[in-house]
Design a protein around this motif. Sequence first.
Motif, PDB file in Angstrom:
ATOM      1  N   ASN A   1       0.831  -1.200   0.000  1.00 47.12           N
ATOM      2  CA  ASN A   1       0.000   0.000   0.000  1.00 47.12           C
ATOM      3  C   ASN A   1       0.870   1.256   0.000  1.00 47.12           C
ATOM      4  O   ASN A   1       2.003   1.242   0.494  1.00 47.12           O
ATOM      5  CB  ASN A   1      -0.933  -0.004   1.218  1.00 47.12           C
ATOM      6  CG  ASN A   1      -1.928  -1.145   1.179  1.00 47.12           C
ATOM      7  OD1 ASN A   1      -2.360  -1.565   0.102  1.00 47.12           O
ATOM      8  ND2 ASN A   1      -2.294  -1.663   2.345  1.00 47.12           N
TER       9      ASN A   1
ATOM     10  N   ALA B   1      -1.726   7.600   1.425  1.00 46.90           N
ATOM     11  CA  ALA B   1      -2.627   7.496   2.578  1.00 46.90           C
ATOM     12  C   ALA B   1      -2.438   8.665   3.531  1.00 46.90           C
ATOM     13  O   ALA B   1      -3.401   9.130   4.159  1.00 46.90           O
ATOM     14  CB  ALA B   1      -2.388   6.185   3.305  1.00 46.90           C
TER      15      ALA B   1
ATOM     16  N   LYS C   1      -8.822   7.465  -2.990  1.00 50.17           N
ATOM     17  CA  LYS C   1      -8.983   6.069  -2.588  1.00 50.17           C
ATOM     18  C   LYS C   1      -9.265   5.179  -3.806  1.00 50.17           C
ATOM     19  O   LYS C   1      -8.671   4.099  -3.945  1.00 50.17           O
ATOM     20  CB  LYS C   1     -10.105   5.963  -1.554  1.00 50.17           C
ATOM     21  CG  LYS C   1     -10.544   4.535  -1.200  1.00 50.17           C
ATOM     22  CD  LYS C   1      -9.388   3.628  -0.855  1.00 50.17           C
ATOM     23  CE  LYS C   1      -8.611   4.079   0.360  1.00 50.17           C
ATOM     24  NZ  LYS C   1      -7.461   3.165   0.625  1.00 50.17           N
TER      25      LYS C   1
ATOM     26  N   TYR D   1      -7.279   2.005  -5.443  1.00 45.44           N
ATOM     27  CA  TYR D   1      -7.876   0.734  -5.869  1.00 45.44           C
ATOM     28  C   TYR D   1      -7.468   0.407  -7.314  1.00 45.44           C
ATOM     29  O   TYR D   1      -7.156  -0.746  -7.641  1.00 45.44           O
ATOM     30  CB  TYR D   1      -9.396   0.810  -5.783  1.00 45.44           C
ATOM     31  CG  TYR D   1      -9.964   0.766  -4.384  1.00 45.44           C
ATOM     32  CD1 TYR D   1      -9.199   0.335  -3.301  1.00 45.44           C
ATOM     33  CD2 TYR D   1     -11.283   1.141  -4.143  1.00 45.44           C
ATOM     34  CE1 TYR D   1      -9.735   0.285  -2.024  1.00 45.44           C
ATOM     35  CE2 TYR D   1     -11.816   1.089  -2.871  1.00 45.44           C
ATOM     36  CZ  TYR D   1     -11.043   0.668  -1.813  1.00 45.44           C
ATOM     37  OH  TYR D   1     -11.594   0.620  -0.550  1.00 45.44           O
TER      38      TYR D   1
ATOM     39  N   TYR E   1      -7.848  -5.354   3.817  1.00 45.00           N
ATOM     40  CA  TYR E   1      -7.654  -3.983   3.332  1.00 45.00           C
ATOM     41  C   TYR E   1      -8.858  -3.524   2.507  1.00 45.00           C
ATOM     42  O   TYR E   1      -9.427  -2.451   2.751  1.00 45.00           O
ATOM     43  CB  TYR E   1      -6.378  -3.902   2.504  1.00 45.00           C
ATOM     44  CG  TYR E   1      -6.318  -2.698   1.593  1.00 45.00           C
ATOM     45  CD1 TYR E   1      -5.941  -1.450   2.089  1.00 45.00           C
ATOM     46  CD2 TYR E   1      -6.665  -2.801   0.248  1.00 45.00           C
ATOM     47  CE1 TYR E   1      -5.911  -0.341   1.264  1.00 45.00           C
ATOM     48  CE2 TYR E   1      -6.635  -1.699  -0.580  1.00 45.00           C
ATOM     49  CZ  TYR E   1      -6.260  -0.472  -0.068  1.00 45.00           C
ATOM     50  OH  TYR E   1      -6.244   0.636  -0.901  1.00 45.00           O
TER      51      TYR E   1
ATOM     52  N   THR F   1     -11.451  -0.717   4.068  1.00 40.23           N
ATOM     53  CA  THR F   1     -11.493   0.584   3.391  1.00 40.23           C
ATOM     54  C   THR F   1     -12.766   0.716   2.556  1.00 40.23           C
ATOM     55  O   THR F   1     -13.283   1.823   2.379  1.00 40.23           O
ATOM     56  CB  THR F   1     -10.259   0.783   2.497  1.00 40.23           C
ATOM     57  OG1 THR F   1     -10.184  -0.275   1.527  1.00 40.23           O
ATOM     58  CG2 THR F   1      -8.991   0.805   3.334  1.00 40.23           C
TER      59      THR F   1
ATOM     60  N   HIS G   1     -15.483   1.747   4.897  1.00 40.01           N
ATOM     61  CA  HIS G   1     -15.284   3.154   5.237  1.00 40.01           C
ATOM     62  C   HIS G   1     -15.729   4.059   4.087  1.00 40.01           C
ATOM     63  O   HIS G   1     -16.401   5.078   4.307  1.00 40.01           O
ATOM     64  CB  HIS G   1     -13.807   3.397   5.553  1.00 40.01           C
ATOM     65  CG  HIS G   1     -13.487   4.826   5.854  1.00 40.01           C
ATOM     66  ND1 HIS G   1     -12.960   5.689   4.917  1.00 40.01           N
ATOM     67  CD2 HIS G   1     -13.637   5.553   6.989  1.00 40.01           C
ATOM     68  CE1 HIS G   1     -12.790   6.875   5.465  1.00 40.01           C
ATOM     69  NE2 HIS G   1     -13.191   6.825   6.718  1.00 40.01           N
ATOM     70  N   ALA G   2     -15.374   3.687   2.862  1.00 38.46           N
ATOM     71  CA  ALA G   2     -15.777   4.487   1.700  1.00 38.46           C
ATOM     72  C   ALA G   2     -17.299   4.522   1.566  1.00 38.46           C
ATOM     73  O   ALA G   2     -17.877   5.567   1.224  1.00 38.46           O
ATOM     74  CB  ALA G   2     -15.144   3.922   0.429  1.00 38.46           C
TER      75      ALA G   2
ATOM     76  N   TRP H   1     -11.133   6.177  10.048  1.00 40.35           N
ATOM     77  CA  TRP H   1      -9.963   6.215   9.164  1.00 40.35           C
ATOM     78  C   TRP H   1      -8.667   6.390   9.947  1.00 40.35           C
ATOM     79  O   TRP H   1      -7.631   5.837   9.577  1.00 40.35           O
ATOM     80  CB  TRP H   1     -10.094   7.341   8.132  1.00 40.35           C
ATOM     81  CG  TRP H   1      -8.873   7.436   7.270  1.00 40.35           C
ATOM     82  CD1 TRP H   1      -7.849   8.346   7.368  1.00 40.35           C
ATOM     83  CD2 TRP H   1      -8.500   6.554   6.212  1.00 40.35           C
ATOM     84  NE1 TRP H   1      -6.882   8.096   6.430  1.00 40.35           N
ATOM     85  CE2 TRP H   1      -7.262   6.990   5.703  1.00 40.35           C
ATOM     86  CE3 TRP H   1      -9.109   5.436   5.630  1.00 40.35           C
ATOM     87  CZ2 TRP H   1      -6.610   6.366   4.652  1.00 40.35           C
ATOM     88  CZ3 TRP H   1      -8.469   4.796   4.584  1.00 40.35           C
ATOM     89  CH2 TRP H   1      -7.239   5.266   4.104  1.00 40.35           C
TER      90      TRP H   1
ATOM     91  N   LEU I   1      -7.749   3.037  10.683  1.00 40.31           N
ATOM     92  CA  LEU I   1      -7.398   2.252   9.496  1.00 40.31           C
ATOM     93  C   LEU I   1      -6.019   2.626   8.958  1.00 40.31           C
ATOM     94  O   LEU I   1      -5.279   1.750   8.482  1.00 40.31           O
ATOM     95  CB  LEU I   1      -8.442   2.469   8.400  1.00 40.31           C
ATOM     96  CG  LEU I   1      -9.845   1.929   8.658  1.00 40.31           C
ATOM     97  CD1 LEU I   1     -10.759   2.245   7.478  1.00 40.31           C
ATOM     98  CD2 LEU I   1      -9.821   0.426   8.913  1.00 40.31           C
TER      99      LEU I   1
ATOM    100  N   TYR J   1      -1.451   0.655   6.669  1.00 43.77           N
ATOM    101  CA  TYR J   1      -0.334   1.265   5.930  1.00 43.77           C
ATOM    102  C   TYR J   1       0.964   1.306   6.731  1.00 43.77           C
ATOM    103  O   TYR J   1       2.045   1.281   6.145  1.00 43.77           O
ATOM    104  CB  TYR J   1      -0.697   2.702   5.522  1.00 43.77           C
ATOM    105  CG  TYR J   1      -1.823   2.791   4.545  1.00 43.77           C
ATOM    106  CD1 TYR J   1      -1.594   2.785   3.181  1.00 43.77           C
ATOM    107  CD2 TYR J   1      -3.145   2.862   4.976  1.00 43.77           C
ATOM    108  CE1 TYR J   1      -2.631   2.867   2.265  1.00 43.77           C
ATOM    109  CE2 TYR J   1      -4.195   2.958   4.079  1.00 43.77           C
ATOM    110  CZ  TYR J   1      -3.941   2.949   2.736  1.00 43.77           C
ATOM    111  OH  TYR J   1      -4.965   3.026   1.823  1.00 43.77           O
TER     112      TYR J   1
END
Length: 209
Positions: free
Chosen positions: A59, A64, A111, A115, A147, A151, A154-155, A199, A202, A207
């Motif tokens: 990552n 991040a 983000k 991806y 991961y 994430t 969260h998104a 976050w 996270l 990370y």
Amino acid sequence: MKSSIESHFSTLRQQAESAEFGMWIFLATEVLFFGAVFCSYAVYRASYPHAWKAGAGLNDAMLATVMTAVLLTSSLTMAMGVQAAKRGNSSPLRRNVLLTMLLGVLFLVLKFYEYYEHAHHQLVPGWDFSGYQGASAQNVELFMSFYFAMTGLHALHMIVGLGLLATIWVMAGRGRFDEAYHAPVENIGLYWHFVDIVWIFLFPLLYLV
């Protein structure tokens, strides 16, 4: 048009306090939800520490860090919007809510770019994970599964938050808030801060591990 008091409340203050209490109850259920995910992460982290370290290396920690700065700034603009709502200032409220939304969108763009990079380098578990050929590839793939799941959740919460912020922005434009009534702004502000706090957990787990 200001909000009226619902029939089952005695005062506007009681109505606002009840709404805030309801939001805290909702956030408590969210803590339980994310807590279960974090506990699962911790169990596997203890079982496969070397794979977790290798997975975190896949990552982009610098990207991040930028996303973290963007999200923390959005918390600042959201807090400023809440303060403007408490003073009954519609223009700064709408301006700060709009800034919060723009920062949230920027975070999501970054983000989704990340991806895309993972997909480009064939690092998507269960779909194409041929980009990693090191030791314990199966366990590293498990880390990447966490991961994407963490994430991604969260998104999703951020997308919901953006919809709520857009609603507040429209309501503020219609003059729905003043010094006496601004509970929706405060409650959505609580939700947005909660998403930001998630976050903050996270970031180091995925990370910097």
